[in-house]
Write a protein that holds these residues in place. Structure first.
Motif, PDB file in Angstrom:
ATOM      1  N   ASP A  41     -61.422  10.744  21.827  1.00  0.00           N
ATOM      2  CA  ASP A  41     -62.741  11.233  22.223  1.00  0.00           C
ATOM      3  C   ASP A  41     -62.952  12.703  21.874  1.00  0.00           C
ATOM      4  O   ASP A  41     -64.079  13.174  21.809  1.00  0.00           O
ATOM      5  N   SER A  42     -61.870  13.424  21.667  1.00  0.00           N
ATOM      6  CA  SER A  42     -61.980  14.853  21.367  1.00  0.00           C
ATOM      7  C   SER A  42     -62.406  15.052  19.922  1.00  0.00           C
ATOM      8  O   SER A  42     -62.253  14.173  19.086  1.00  0.00           O
ATOM      9  N   GLU A  43     -62.931  16.219  19.664  1.00  0.00           N
ATOM     10  CA  GLU A  43     -63.327  16.550  18.294  1.00  0.00           C
ATOM     11  C   GLU A  43     -62.345  17.514  17.656  1.00  0.00           C
ATOM     12  O   GLU A  43     -62.573  17.994  16.553  1.00  0.00           O
ATOM     13  N   HIS A  44     -61.236  17.790  18.319  1.00  0.00           N
ATOM     14  CA  HIS A  44     -60.304  18.794  17.809  1.00  0.00           C
ATOM     15  C   HIS A  44     -59.022  18.208  17.233  1.00  0.00           C
ATOM     16  O   HIS A  44     -58.202  18.958  16.708  1.00  0.00           O
ATOM     17  N   SER A  45     -58.826  16.900  17.313  1.00  0.00           N
ATOM     18  CA  SER A  45     -57.586  16.319  16.795  1.00  0.00           C
ATOM     19  C   SER A  45     -57.803  14.871  16.385  1.00  0.00           C
ATOM     20  O   SER A  45     -58.770  14.235  16.797  1.00  0.00           O
ATOM     21  N   ASP A  46     -56.878  14.374  15.563  1.00  0.00           N
ATOM     22  CA  ASP A  46     -56.942  12.986  15.094  1.00  0.00           C
ATOM     23  C   ASP A  46     -55.689  12.239  15.520  1.00  0.00           C
ATOM     24  O   ASP A  46     -54.566  12.663  15.215  1.00  0.00           O
ATOM     25  N   TYR A  47     -55.888  11.118  16.199  1.00  0.00           N
ATOM     26  CA  TYR A  47     -54.789  10.258  16.636  1.00  0.00           C
ATOM     27  C   TYR A  47     -54.303   9.421  15.454  1.00  0.00           C
ATOM     28  O   TYR A  47     -55.102   8.945  14.655  1.00  0.00           O
TER      29      TYR A  47
ATOM     30  N   LYS B  24     -44.611   8.935  23.164  1.00  0.00           N
ATOM     31  CA  LYS B  24     -44.762   9.899  22.068  1.00  0.00           C
ATOM     32  C   LYS B  24     -45.999   9.526  21.257  1.00  0.00           C
ATOM     33  O   LYS B  24     -46.142   8.381  20.834  1.00  0.00           O
ATOM     34  N   ILE B  25     -46.859  10.516  21.028  1.00  0.00           N
ATOM     35  CA  ILE B  25     -48.108  10.300  20.299  1.00  0.00           C
ATOM     36  C   ILE B  25     -48.145  11.269  19.118  1.00  0.00           C
ATOM     37  O   ILE B  25     -47.890  12.460  19.280  1.00  0.00           O
ATOM     38  N   VAL B  26     -48.475  10.751  17.943  1.00  0.00           N
ATOM     39  CA  VAL B  26     -48.569  11.580  16.743  1.00  0.00           C
ATOM     40  C   VAL B  26     -50.042  11.875  16.467  1.00  0.00           C
ATOM     41  O   VAL B  26     -50.869  10.970  16.392  1.00  0.00           O
ATOM     42  N   VAL B  27     -50.329  13.175  16.324  1.00  0.00           N
ATOM     43  CA  VAL B  27     -51.690  13.667  16.166  1.00  0.00           C
ATOM     44  C   VAL B  27     -51.690  14.698  15.040  1.00  0.00           C
ATOM     45  O   VAL B  27     -50.668  15.338  14.792  1.00  0.00           O
ATOM     46  N   THR B  28     -52.812  14.860  14.363  1.00  0.00           N
ATOM     47  CA  THR B  28     -52.957  15.983  13.433  1.00  0.00           C
ATOM     48  C   THR B  28     -54.143  16.836  13.865  1.00  0.00           C
ATOM     49  O   THR B  28     -55.088  16.338  14.479  1.00  0.00           O
ATOM     50  N   ILE B  29     -54.046  18.116  13.537  1.00  0.00           N
ATOM     51  CA  ILE B  29     -55.154  19.039  13.754  1.00  0.00           C
ATOM     52  C   ILE B  29     -55.388  19.789  12.453  1.00  0.00           C
ATOM     53  O   ILE B  29     -54.485  19.938  11.645  1.00  0.00           O
TER      54      ILE B  29
END
Length: 116
Positions: free
Chosen positions: A24-30, A38-43
């Protein structure tokens, strides 16, 4: 543009809630997660300060135990530093010589005094 890979850690019982908050955020990608939390995200950001600000937003999501940068790529900043080196003439010509030998390198600095 800077791109960084972030590992977010949560307790397993909160994983779906945190993933939804990230989506839901606009600052990161799941991207993916495991059953252990453990969750992998990119910014992405224009510079390091923007990335740090986004990393801090991830850390503020309820139930996030930690969010740590695992990988960072900064193409624009790297190019700027290369330009500075090339324009400043601080790169000796022999560094690009394929026949240069390591034993020919002369050290003229002082690590204690930090004179280079």
């Amino acid at each position: 543009m800077n791109i960084s890979g972030i590992l977010v850690q949560v307790r397993p019982e909160y994983i779906e809630e945190v993933i939804q908050a990230i989506k839901d955020s606009e600052h990161s990608d799941y991207h993916m997660h495991d059953e252990n939390g453990k969750i992998v995200v990119t910014i992405e950001g224009e510079d390091v300060s923007e990335e740090i600000a986004k990393l801090n937003l991830l850390k503020k999501i309820p139930h996030v135990i930690s969010a740590d940068m695992m990988y960072a790529y900064s193409e624009d900043e790297l190019d700027k530093e290369r330009d500075k080196l090339e324009k400043g003439g601080k790169i000796p010509e022999w560094l690009n010589d394929p026949d240069a030998q390591p034993e020919d390198i002369k050290y003229n600095g002082d690590l204690r005094g930090k004179r280079f």
